[in-house]
Write a protein that holds these residues in place. Structure first.
Motif, PDB file in Angstrom:
ATOM      1  N   GLU A  92       0.857  -1.178   0.000  1.00  0.00           N
ATOM      2  CA  GLU A  92       0.000   0.000   0.000  1.00  0.00           C
ATOM      3  C   GLU A  92       0.901   1.238   0.000  1.00  0.00           C
ATOM      4  O   GLU A  92       1.777   1.382   0.876  1.00  0.00           O
ATOM      5  CB  GLU A  92      -0.913   0.012   1.234  1.00  0.00           C
TER       6      GLU A  92
ATOM      7  N   PHE B  71       1.101   5.596  -0.186  1.00  0.00           N
ATOM      8  CA  PHE B  71       0.270   6.752   0.151  1.00  0.00           C
ATOM      9  C   PHE B  71       1.177   7.931   0.514  1.00  0.00           C
ATOM     10  O   PHE B  71       2.398   7.783   0.715  1.00  0.00           O
ATOM     11  CB  PHE B  71      -0.670   6.432   1.314  1.00  0.00           C
TER      12      PHE B  71
ATOM     13  N   TRP C  71       6.165  10.656   0.889  1.00  0.00           N
ATOM     14  CA  TRP C  71       5.723   9.379   0.332  1.00  0.00           C
ATOM     15  C   TRP C  71       6.119   8.239   1.263  1.00  0.00           C
ATOM     16  O   TRP C  71       7.255   8.172   1.762  1.00  0.00           O
ATOM     17  CB  TRP C  71       6.345   9.157  -1.046  1.00  0.00           C
TER      18      TRP C  71
ATOM     19  N   PHE D 280      -5.274   2.105   3.418  1.00  0.00           N
ATOM     20  CA  PHE D 280      -5.015   3.447   3.931  1.00  0.00           C
ATOM     21  C   PHE D 280      -6.292   4.278   3.780  1.00  0.00           C
ATOM     22  O   PHE D 280      -6.884   4.359   2.706  1.00  0.00           O
ATOM     23  CB  PHE D 280      -3.879   4.099   3.160  1.00  0.00           C
TER      24      PHE D 280
ATOM     25  N   ASP E 167      -7.838   8.144   4.615  1.00  0.00           N
ATOM     26  CA  ASP E 167      -7.539   9.515   5.033  1.00  0.00           C
ATOM     27  C   ASP E 167      -8.859  10.255   5.139  1.00  0.00           C
ATOM     28  O   ASP E 167      -9.401  10.787   4.164  1.00  0.00           O
ATOM     29  CB  ASP E 167      -6.619  10.192   4.015  1.00  0.00           C
TER      30      ASP E 167
END
Length: 628
Positions: A413, A415, A421, A461, A463
């Motif tokens: 994953e 992100f 990064w 992930f 957000d």
């Protein structure tokens, strides 16, 4: 065997068929002359009273005269000669002799001629027939009254020879679309590989065939085949083991077709092949070691194809440099810098490729500071990070991922958090740990060990609300929610998703203002959960068994969920806004899917479904207007 009944005359009188009794103006019709006609006993000698009736006369019919049994060229007939002999034995005067009377010497000569003719019909060599005829002629003077016995013996031998004689061979089978001889077949417009062919065929040609695929064992019913020409067809696919069973095949020509790719095992089993031509197809690449089973290959023709001279043909350049096979010059069609270059002349140093083991489980691209990187996770041989070099138009290895930390990766994953990064690797081994890596100047460096010893299976992930979170699913415990701490620059465990004791995959989506979590389970129901601000609450349970993959996706305002299974069909659900739940929408026949990926491609909306047990399938989203 045909038998004629004899007629006994009560008074001696001239024969009605003699020339004196023939009516005037009536001509005798010539009939077939018998090969042998012998009457016993000899005229003028009365038979002893106690002797049995004399044997019947024997006549061997000509080859053109029909017989009672098909296949037999001889018949036994009881003729009038026996009746006349009986009358003379009773003292009646003999009937005047007609044309059929024969002396013993002439009868023996006829026997010899009949034996020779019979031998010719039975397929004897001429020398044998002449020897038999000579032997019969030598017996003329000695046999006398034994000619009757000799006649029967000769006829019996002749009958056995005629019955046992070799019959002419049958016409070999041949399909309507083919022209065949005993060992060759030429077929045009065939709808499939011809099956009804002579088993002795050693040469087969198929031209303008009405089918496009050649499957496993397509020619196994022709084990003696030595020459196979498949030119000028519309073949697009030749499967694994297509030529299995052809251990004697020496020449194989597959030219002027529409073949884009071949399997590694297409030519397996062709241990006698010496000449192979794949000229004038659309081959862009060739599987590694495709020619390895061809031990004695002497000539290979690959001209007229559109070879893409990238890393996939590096092995071919190496093979051409060491093989003893004569190969016609091959030219690259792409990329532009190699176009019209001879493959045989390409330097190996130009092929600095990404090489991965067959155990690669995940690849994740990232664009960092306008530079493209790819993280490749492998079960064996370590995991690596590659960088794209636009000057050389190829990937180069940038760094290794610590194999002591990441032992058995299962997911990647990538992100961004606050402009930086990161990528995380879920590790499913007993001794490894799910780990976080951060980009810094010229490489990725280990940032944090998140979750050790728990057989992690997936990462997601999320957000939302300005609080980055990472959800880690595991096959041995409930999924764990990590929240990013900006002060510590790392993730901190926030809690568990207690509604699910274990999970194989975890994904999320947003509907309106709400965030939802989807978790698939291998044993038990998969779950849909909604984030309530501090925890997740269950919204829906979806029946599933053997589920390792699920994926929510949005197509033109319609939200769907793909839920795979190792034991049944893949289920597609559609989100119902009014009920705030998924409802069953469609089934897809995908065997053991391991992921789902939605790809918008112009006007087409595609769903890719790679399978563990079958082929990767691609589905297209179609909307049908039923209002009209």
């Amino acid at each position: 065997m045909h038998k004629e009944t004899s007629h006994t005359r009560t008074h001696a009188q001239p024969r009605a068929d003699g020339p004196r009794d023939r009516p005037q103006g009536v001509q005798q019709r010539p009939g077939p002359q018998p090969l042998l006609s012998v009457a016993t006993p000899r005229p003028g000698l009365p038979a002893p009273p106690s002797a049995p009736p004399p044997p019947a006369a024997v006549r061997v019919l000509p080859a053109g005269q029909p017989s009672a049994r098909p296949g037999l060229r001889a018949s036994l007939h009881l003729s009038e000669g026996s009746a006349r002999g009986n009358e003379q034995g009773r003292g009646r005067p003999p009937a005047p002799e007609g044309p059929r009377s024969r002396s013993p010497q002439r009868a023996a000569g006829a026997l010899a001629a009949a034996a020779a003719a019979c031998g010719a019909r039975a397929g004897w060599p001429r020398a044998v027939g002449r020897e038999l005829a000579g032997s019969m002629a030598g017996l003329r003077a000695r046999l006398g009254s034994g000619l009757g016995l000799l006649a029967l013996s000769t006829l019996g031998l002749c009958l056995m020879l005629q019955v046992g004689a070799k019959r002419p061979p049958k016409t070999p089978p041949c399909p309507p679309s083919c022209s065949c001889t005993r060992d060759t077949a030429f077929c045009v417009d065939s709808k499939a590989v011809p099956r009804n062919l002579p088993s002795e065929v050693i040469s087969l040609t198929l031209v303008n065939a009405a089918f496009s695929e050649i499957h496993d064992g397509a020619f196994s019913h022709l084990p003696l085949l030595q020459f196979l020409l498949l030119n000028s067809n519309k073949f697009t696919l030749i499967g694994d083991n297509a030529f299995t069973g052809l251990s004697h095949l020496q020449y194989l020509f597959i030219e002027n077709n529409d073949i884009w790719a071949l399997s590694k095992f297409t030519f397996r089993g062709l241990k006698s092949l010496t000449h192979l031509s794949l000229a004038n197809n659309n081959l862009q690449t060739l599987p590694r070691d495709i020619f390895r089973p061809l031990d004695i290959l002497s000539d290979l023709d690959l001209r007229g194809n559109s070879l893409n001279c990238d890393c996939k043909v590096k092995w071919l350049v190496e093979w051409l440099a060491h093989t003893n096979t004569t190969v016609a010059p091959i030219y690259c069609a792409s990329p532009p810098r190699f176009q019209e270059h001879k493959v045989q002349d390409l330097p190996l140093r130009e092929f600095d490729c990404i090489t991965t083991a067959p155990s690669a489980v995940h690849c994740k691209p990232m664009v960092v500071d306008s530079q493209l990187y790819v993280v490749v996770a492998q079960l064996f041989g370590g995991s690596y990070i590659y960088h794209w070099d636009p000057n050389t138009t190829r990937f180069t290895k940038l760094q290794d991922i610590d194999p002591q930390r990441v032992r058995k990766p299962n997911d990647l994953e990538a992100f961004r958090i606050d402009g930086d990064w990161y990528f995380a690797v879920a590790d499913s081994s007993k001794a490894g740990a799910t780990s976080l890596y951060r980009w810094h100047q010229n490489g990725f460096y280990s940032q944090q060990a998140l979750h050790a010893w728990h057989r992690d299976t997936d990462l997601e992930f999320v957000d939302g609300e300005g609080k980055p979170r990472l959800i880690v699913s595991s096959s041995s415990q409930a999924p764990i929610i990590y929240q990013w701490s900006r002060t510590q620059k790392q993730f901190v465990a926030q809690g568990e998703v207690t509604q699910v004791p274990d999970a194989q995959a975890v994904k999320h989506f947003r509907a309106g203002r709400d965030s939802y979590l989807c978790l698939s389970r291998y044993i038990g129901d998969s779950k849909i959960l909604r984030w309530e601000g501090a925890r997740f609450s269950e919204v829906q349970a979806l029946p599933s068994r053997g589920s390792l993959a699920l994926q929510p996706f949005l197509v033109g305002g319609r939200r769907y969920l793909a839920l795979g299974s190792d034991f049944s069909f893949t289920q597609i659900y559609q989100w119902d806004e009014g009920r705030q739940k998924f409802v069953r929408f469609q089934e897809l026949a995908v065997q053991a899917p391991r992921a789902f990926c939605y790809v918008p491609a112009g006007d087409a909306q595609l769903l890719l479904a790679p399978s563990f047990k079958g082929q990767t399938l691609v589905y297209r989203h179609v909307v049908v207007d039923l209002s009209a």
